[in-house]
Design a protein around this motif. Structure first.
Motif, mmCIF file in Angstrom:
data_model
loop_
_atom_site.group_PDB
_atom_site.id
_atom_site.type_symbol
_atom_site.label_atom_id
_atom_site.label_comp_id
_atom_site.label_asym_id
_atom_site.label_seq_id
_atom_site.Cartn_x
_atom_site.Cartn_y
_atom_site.Cartn_z
ATOM 1 N N ALA A 152 0.849 -1.197 0.000
ATOM 2 C CA ALA A 152 0.000 0.000 0.000
ATOM 3 C C ALA A 152 0.879 1.239 0.000
ATOM 4 O O ALA A 152 1.716 1.419 0.890
ATOM 5 C CB ALA A 152 -0.912 -0.003 1.212
ATOM 6 N N ALA A 204 0.825 4.275 1.038
ATOM 7 C CA ALA A 204 0.092 5.166 1.934
ATOM 8 C C ALA A 204 0.898 5.346 3.208
ATOM 9 O O ALA A 204 1.583 4.415 3.652
ATOM 10 C CB ALA A 204 -1.278 4.591 2.253
ATOM 11 N N SER A 228 -8.248 -3.909 -2.281
ATOM 12 C CA SER A 228 -7.359 -2.781 -2.513
ATOM 13 C C SER A 228 -6.335 -2.684 -1.381
ATOM 14 O O SER A 228 -6.697 -2.654 -0.202
ATOM 15 C CB SER A 228 -8.179 -1.482 -2.587
ATOM 16 O OG SER A 228 -7.359 -0.349 -2.388
ATOM 17 N N ARG A 240 -4.473 -0.123 -0.648
ATOM 18 C CA ARG A 240 -4.593 1.187 0.000
ATOM 19 C C ARG A 240 -5.789 1.223 0.959
ATOM 20 O O ARG A 240 -5.671 1.711 2.089
ATOM 21 C CB ARG A 240 -4.728 2.281 -1.061
ATOM 22 C CG ARG A 240 -4.627 3.697 -0.505
ATOM 23 C CD ARG A 240 -4.708 4.736 -1.613
ATOM 24 N NE ARG A 240 -4.493 6.078 -1.095
ATOM 25 C CZ ARG A 240 -3.302 6.649 -0.959
ATOM 26 N NH1 ARG A 240 -2.211 5.986 -1.324
ATOM 27 N NH2 ARG A 240 -3.185 7.872 -0.471
ATOM 28 N N GLU A 241 -6.932 0.705 0.534
ATOM 29 C CA GLU A 241 -8.113 0.705 1.395
ATOM 30 C C GLU A 241 -7.924 -0.216 2.598
ATOM 31 O O GLU A 241 -8.380 0.078 3.709
ATOM 32 C CB GLU A 241 -9.342 0.309 0.593
ATOM 33 C CG GLU A 241 -9.768 1.359 -0.431
ATOM 34 C CD GLU A 241 -10.928 0.893 -1.295
ATOM 35 O OE1 GLU A 241 -11.450 -0.219 -1.029
ATOM 36 O OE2 GLU A 241 -11.310 1.627 -2.226
ATOM 37 N N THR A 242 -7.256 -1.344 2.367
ATOM 38 C CA THR A 242 -6.984 -2.266 3.471
ATOM 39 C C THR A 242 -6.059 -1.612 4.493
ATOM 40 O O THR A 242 -6.260 -1.740 5.711
ATOM 41 C CB THR A 242 -6.355 -3.560 2.937
ATOM 42 O OG1 THR A 242 -7.239 -4.160 1.977
ATOM 43 C CG2 THR A 242 -6.102 -4.549 4.060
ATOM 44 N N ALA A 268 -5.807 1.566 5.143
ATOM 45 C CA ALA A 268 -6.588 2.573 5.864
ATOM 46 C C ALA A 268 -7.451 1.913 6.940
ATOM 47 O O ALA A 268 -7.618 2.455 8.042
ATOM 48 C CB ALA A 268 -7.446 3.368 4.887
ATOM 49 N N GLU A 269 -8.002 0.744 6.635
ATOM 50 C CA GLU A 269 -8.829 0.037 7.618
ATOM 51 C C GLU A 269 -7.979 -0.432 8.797
ATOM 52 O O GLU A 269 -8.389 -0.304 9.965
ATOM 53 C CB GLU A 269 -9.542 -1.141 6.967
ATOM 54 C CG GLU A 269 -10.482 -1.863 7.891
ATOM 55 C CD GLU A 269 -11.368 -2.888 7.205
ATOM 56 O OE1 GLU A 269 -12.205 -3.487 7.899
ATOM 57 O OE2 GLU A 269 -11.216 -3.078 5.979
ATOM 58 N N ARG A 308 -7.238 2.394 11.094
ATOM 59 C CA ARG A 308 -8.370 2.709 11.972
ATOM 60 C C ARG A 308 -8.471 1.704 13.125
ATOM 61 O O ARG A 308 -8.806 2.066 14.259
ATOM 62 C CB ARG A 308 -9.675 2.742 11.173
ATOM 63 C CG ARG A 308 -9.780 3.917 10.200
ATOM 64 C CD ARG A 308 -11.188 4.049 9.647
ATOM 65 N NE ARG A 308 -11.594 2.911 8.841
ATOM 66 C CZ ARG A 308 -11.395 2.806 7.538
ATOM 67 N NH1 ARG A 308 -10.767 3.781 6.877
ATOM 68 N NH2 ARG A 308 -11.818 1.748 6.868
#
Length: 262
Positions: free
Chosen positions: A85, A87, A112, A114-116, A118-119, A122
């Protein structure tokens, strides 16, 4: 669908009417001495004009049978290669050692990177997680990481875990010398022993494996019937009377612990 007719259209939508006749002035009356006993012939009714349709009748469509919910399918194997990712994020947590991590997702799966990432960021910032209670700080990076979190298909996860001597049976996650291996099946489907959605179960995956990363080497057992299972318990192997739980701390900030089992 209801359609309102305007005044002009309403006048164009009518039935014919009967009209009464009146006697012409000056017409002779029939003789008084010879009244007619035949009833007067009935005047023919004017034919009603055909009503002109001003709107089309909509066909009522019956709803078809409901489609069954789509089942999430998880590929058994993948390419064995990973995308990192791209990110970065600010550190989460207020005290403890800073640990930088990067997230990788196996190529060819519908996830994804990148989305993983971000999760996961969090999850690690959650108020019931490790960082919120001084057990460390965590920062998402794309390079120069202290450990890596990989999401891999069951076959790839088994291969990576086997290098550390773990037999994960196509079902389990593991912690390795360079980081965490997350079985895609568990990430997408959750666990049959967990009373919650897969998105909540992902908290347990990350909290459990990162717990090993911060130095908690042993697993825990159930502290008692009806109590919350510790995050460091292998809950997928059975709850033994505990309630499934995804977080290291309860809502009052108390660490959820249990007897050491391994």
């Amino acid at each position: 669908m209801t359609v309102s007719l305007g005044a002009g259209a309403a006048l164009a939508h009518f039935h014919g009417q009967e009209t009464e006749g009146t006697a012409a002035p000056g017409a002779a009356a029939p003789p008084a001495t010879a009244p007619s006993t035949r009833p007067p012939a009935a005047k023919p009714k004017p034919a009603p004009e055909k009503t002109r349709k001003t709107q089309k009748t909509e066909k009522t469509q019956r709803p078809g049978p409901e489609s069954p919910p789509k089942r999430t399918t998880v590929p058994q194997s993948g390419s064995g290669t990973f995308t990192t990712a791209r990110a970065t994020g600010a550190p989460v947590g207020h005290s403890g050692t800073l640990r930088r991590y990067r997230v990788q997702v196996e190529d060819g799966i519908a996830l994804s990177a990148r989305e993983t990432a971000a999760e996961i960021q969090r999850i690690l910032a959650h108020p019931r997680g490790w960082a919120a209670h001084g057990r460390g700080r965590f920062q998402l990076v794309s390079e120069n990481a202290d450990f890596v979190i990989r999401i891999a298909t069951p076959d790839t996860a088994d291969a990576l875990c086997a290098r550390q001597g773990y037999d994960t049976h196509g079902e389990l996650n593991c912690e390795t010398t360079d980081g965490v291996v997350v079985n895609l099946k568990r990430w997408m489907l959750g666990s049959p022993t967990f009373a919650g959605e897969p998105v909540e179960y992902r908290h347990l995956i990350i909290n459990h494996e990162v717990g090993h990363e911060i130095g908690i080497r042993s697993h825990m057992g159930c502290p008692g019937p009806g109590r919350l299972a510790p995050a460091m318990m292998q809950q997928i192997k059975g709850l033994n009377g505990c309630r499934s739980n995804a977080f290291p701390y309860d809502e009052e900030g108390i660490y959820i612990t249990g007897p050491i089992v391994s």
